[in-house]
Write a protein that holds these residues in place. Sequence first.
Motif, PDB file in Angstrom:
ATOM      1  N   LEU A 101       1.900 -20.465  -3.239  1.00  0.00           N
ATOM      2  CA  LEU A 101       0.970 -19.882  -2.273  1.00  0.00           C
ATOM      3  C   LEU A 101       0.491 -20.954  -1.305  1.00  0.00           C
ATOM      4  CD1 LEU A 101      -0.559 -17.364  -1.369  1.00  0.00           C
ATOM      5  CD2 LEU A 101      -2.432 -18.063  -2.837  1.00  0.00           C
ATOM      6  N   TYR A 126     -13.781  -7.155   9.137  1.00  0.00           N
ATOM      7  CA  TYR A 126     -12.978  -7.515  10.308  1.00  0.00           C
ATOM      8  C   TYR A 126     -13.887  -7.904  11.477  1.00  0.00           C
ATOM      9  CZ  TYR A 126      -9.401  -5.145   7.522  1.00  0.00           C
ATOM     10  OH  TYR A 126      -8.571  -4.756   6.510  1.00  0.00           O
ATOM     11  N   ARG A 148      -0.012 -11.735   6.974  1.00  0.00           N
ATOM     12  CA  ARG A 148       0.326 -11.179   5.655  1.00  0.00           C
ATOM     13  C   ARG A 148       1.818 -10.922   5.527  1.00  0.00           C
ATOM     14  NH1 ARG A 148      -4.896  -7.256   4.599  1.00  0.00           N
ATOM     15  NH2 ARG A 148      -5.996  -8.790   3.328  1.00  0.00           N
ATOM     16  N   ARG A 152       4.211 -12.593   2.820  1.00  0.00           N
ATOM     17  CA  ARG A 152       4.991 -11.723   1.939  1.00  0.00           C
ATOM     18  C   ARG A 152       6.445 -12.182   1.935  1.00  0.00           C
ATOM     19  NH1 ARG A 152       7.575  -6.263   1.788  1.00  0.00           N
ATOM     20  NH2 ARG A 152       7.768  -6.258   4.053  1.00  0.00           N
TER      21      ARG A 152
ATOM     22  N   GLU B  11      -1.211   0.754  11.060  1.00  0.00           N
ATOM     23  CA  GLU B  11      -1.179  -0.532  10.364  1.00  0.00           C
ATOM     24  C   GLU B  11      -2.592  -0.991   9.967  1.00  0.00           C
ATOM     25  OE1 GLU B  11       1.468  -2.192   9.479  1.00  0.00           O
ATOM     26  OE2 GLU B  11       0.739  -4.219   9.096  1.00  0.00           O
ATOM     27  N   HIS B  15      -4.195  -2.125   6.149  1.00  0.00           N
ATOM     28  CA  HIS B  15      -4.907  -3.359   5.796  1.00  0.00           C
ATOM     29  C   HIS B  15      -6.325  -3.055   5.303  1.00  0.00           C
ATOM     30  CE1 HIS B  15      -1.874  -6.313   6.901  1.00  0.00           C
ATOM     31  NE2 HIS B  15      -1.544  -5.494   7.888  1.00  0.00           N
ATOM     32  N   ALA B  16      -6.964  -2.110   5.981  1.00  0.00           N
ATOM     33  CA  ALA B  16      -8.312  -1.733   5.549  1.00  0.00           C
ATOM     34  C   ALA B  16      -8.264  -1.164   4.126  1.00  0.00           C
ATOM     35  CB  ALA B  16      -8.909  -0.716   6.512  1.00  0.00           C
ATOM     36  N   VAL B  18      -6.054  -2.169   1.826  1.00  0.00           N
ATOM     37  CA  VAL B  18      -5.870  -3.359   0.987  1.00  0.00           C
ATOM     38  C   VAL B  18      -7.206  -4.072   0.774  1.00  0.00           C
ATOM     39  CG1 VAL B  18      -4.866  -5.689   0.953  1.00  0.00           C
ATOM     40  CG2 VAL B  18      -3.462  -3.727   1.642  1.00  0.00           C
ATOM     41  N   ASP B  19      -8.005  -4.128   1.840  1.00  0.00           N
ATOM     42  CA  ASP B  19      -9.249  -4.898   1.772  1.00  0.00           C
ATOM     43  C   ASP B  19     -10.440  -4.068   1.294  1.00  0.00           C
ATOM     44  OD1 ASP B  19      -8.072  -7.326   2.721  1.00  0.00           O
ATOM     45  OD2 ASP B  19      -7.962  -6.410   4.700  1.00  0.00           O
ATOM     46  N   ARG B  43       5.017  -2.738   0.201  1.00  0.00           N
ATOM     47  CA  ARG B  43       4.409  -3.728   1.091  1.00  0.00           C
ATOM     48  C   ARG B  43       2.914  -3.856   0.801  1.00  0.00           C
ATOM     49  NH1 ARG B  43       2.931  -3.916   6.859  1.00  0.00           N
ATOM     50  NH2 ARG B  43       3.153  -1.664   7.067  1.00  0.00           N
ATOM     51  N   THR B  46       2.217  -5.698  -2.331  1.00  0.00           N
ATOM     52  CA  THR B  46       2.363  -7.148  -2.161  1.00  0.00           C
ATOM     53  C   THR B  46       1.130  -7.746  -1.485  1.00  0.00           C
ATOM     54  OG1 THR B  46       4.722  -6.774  -1.891  1.00  0.00           O
ATOM     55  CG2 THR B  46       3.889  -8.955  -1.324  1.00  0.00           C
ATOM     56  N   TYR B  47       0.604  -7.044  -0.515  1.00  0.00           N
ATOM     57  CA  TYR B  47      -0.618  -7.541   0.146  1.00  0.00           C
ATOM     58  C   TYR B  47      -1.769  -7.627  -0.852  1.00  0.00           C
ATOM     59  CZ  TYR B  47       1.634  -6.659   4.692  1.00  0.00           C
ATOM     60  OH  TYR B  47       2.468  -6.652   5.772  1.00  0.00           O
ATOM     61  N   LYS B  49      -1.455  -8.068  -3.987  1.00  0.00           N
ATOM     62  CA  LYS B  49      -1.122  -9.183  -4.867  1.00  0.00           C
ATOM     63  C   LYS B  49      -1.481 -10.514  -4.207  1.00  0.00           C
ATOM     64  CE  LYS B  49       3.250  -9.716  -6.524  1.00  0.00           C
ATOM     65  NZ  LYS B  49       4.544  -9.166  -7.020  1.00  0.00           N
ATOM     66  N   LEU B  50      -1.265 -10.585  -2.899  1.00  0.00           N
ATOM     67  CA  LEU B  50      -1.596 -11.811  -2.168  1.00  0.00           C
ATOM     68  C   LEU B  50      -3.101 -12.096  -2.212  1.00  0.00           C
ATOM     69  CD1 LEU B  50       0.632 -11.656   1.051  1.00  0.00           C
ATOM     70  CD2 LEU B  50       0.580 -13.490  -0.647  1.00  0.00           C
ATOM     71  N   ASN B  51      -3.879 -11.064  -1.985  1.00  0.00           N
ATOM     72  CA  ASN B  51      -5.337 -11.253  -2.052  1.00  0.00           C
ATOM     73  C   ASN B  51      -5.745 -11.770  -3.425  1.00  0.00           C
ATOM     74  OD1 ASN B  51      -5.843 -10.500   0.534  1.00  0.00           O
ATOM     75  ND2 ASN B  51      -6.956  -8.610   0.040  1.00  0.00           N
ATOM     76  N   ALA B  53      -3.865 -13.358  -5.539  1.00  0.00           N
ATOM     77  CA  ALA B  53      -3.372 -14.731  -5.724  1.00  0.00           C
ATOM     78  C   ALA B  53      -4.293 -15.729  -5.040  1.00  0.00           C
ATOM     79  CB  ALA B  53      -1.951 -14.851  -5.187  1.00  0.00           C
ATOM     80  N   LEU B  54      -4.799 -15.371  -3.883  1.00  0.00           N
ATOM     81  CA  LEU B  54      -5.719 -16.275  -3.179  1.00  0.00           C
ATOM     82  C   LEU B  54      -6.933 -16.580  -4.056  1.00  0.00           C
ATOM     83  CD1 LEU B  54      -5.720 -14.861   0.487  1.00  0.00           C
ATOM     84  CD2 LEU B  54      -4.812 -17.064  -0.270  1.00  0.00           C
TER      85      LEU B  54
END
Lengths: 168, 254
Positions: A101, A126, A148, A152, B11, B15-16, B18-19, B43, B46-47, B49-51, B53-54
């Motif tokens: 990461l 946001y 993102r 990814r 889009e 994202h909203a 995801v967040d 997709r 994964t987003y 998962k990224l959050n 992971a952060l």
Amino acid sequence: MGKAEEITAYIPRLRRYARALTGNRDAADDLVQDTLERAWSRFHLWRHGSNLRAWLFTIMHNLFINDTRTRNRESGFAPEEEAFALPVSPAHDALVELRELDAALRQLPDEQREVVLLVGLEQMSYGDAARVLGIPPGTVMSRLSRGRERLRNLMYGKASVSQLKVVK
Amino acid sequence: MTEPQKGPIPEADLHAYVDGFLPEARRVEVEHHLAANPHEAERVRTYLKLNEALHTVFDPVLDEPGPRQTRILERGRARTAVRYAAVIAGLIASGVIGWVARGLDINTASQDEDFVRRAAMAHTVYTPEVRHPVEVGADQEQHLVNWLSKRLGSELRVPHLSQLGYDLVGGRLLPGEQGPVAQFMYQDGKGQRLTLYLRTSGETNEETSFRYDRQGKVGVFFWIDGPLGYALTGELSKPDLLRVAKAIYQQLNP
């Protein structure tokens, strides 16, 4: 809550963000110190009751951008070996994830990394992220989307991060 | 953003989602959409998962001990020359304004507020420091006093509070609003720390009574005594802190 305490309450979060942003422990510490010093000396400019977190992160953003500009003129700094030492020994998976990461984050342009971190890590709205970065909300969304998507691809796509690192 | 179901999901809404910023109704719509669109669903996963992971990677930073705060001072000193130029310009300006404002008692309240705030901030920033709580330790007390006296341009004395259970840890120089200020730190047997923050007051004959302010968990007693302003800061009850403040005052005015 007292004013001093209000600021210090945000120190851990400023440090977390700075670390993710710079990828370097010393650079992050410096950034946090500069931010605190500036916030401290300009506290009278902060309007009581307004968003202190956004104000602090705005200061940090401005310092980061200025610093990056200066550094880009000089050359890159080498990340330290200890830069990402965790306070507790993490499980193996976490360690791999950490390296991947971090490597992936370094591949993002600063402007995308900032948005991804403010929203994904700091969980900022946001609107607040737009205010901190001084950009329209629409730009926050497009940077978030591109950032993102890039992460990814780097993390879970075909191209492995370590391969990309060699190319860099 | 709220067109009723079906159709492509913008889009921004993905994202909203995801967040976690979507209102419940919209969230449900997005979930329906994702259930029917495995590619987008992948997709979005994964987003998420990224959050996650952060947080996994960077949340440990939240619990790390404080940054190495000594550097603020080193760099502060490098900039001192520039600062002094500004301070001198400021003193000339404020000297004039101060003279005009005298008798009107303008600025006094905000100056006090600023002083207390800075003292509390310096306390909060440096007392948790484990490795470098002070720049010069109590083992070099004479050097400490000489050095800080020289930098503040006023003869300082360090109160001794051992009879109250507090030993001197040492002191440091800090940038203040109007030139350098000093901080002495004390610690009792349980590790409880007090700080005494000193600045030159500008006035030479002024003397004020003890005043008290609270900044969060931290209590501050502050007073002006001749050329120096003092702020005693600690996480003590008001009477306990007052006892220490009085002891300091008595020692400095035998």
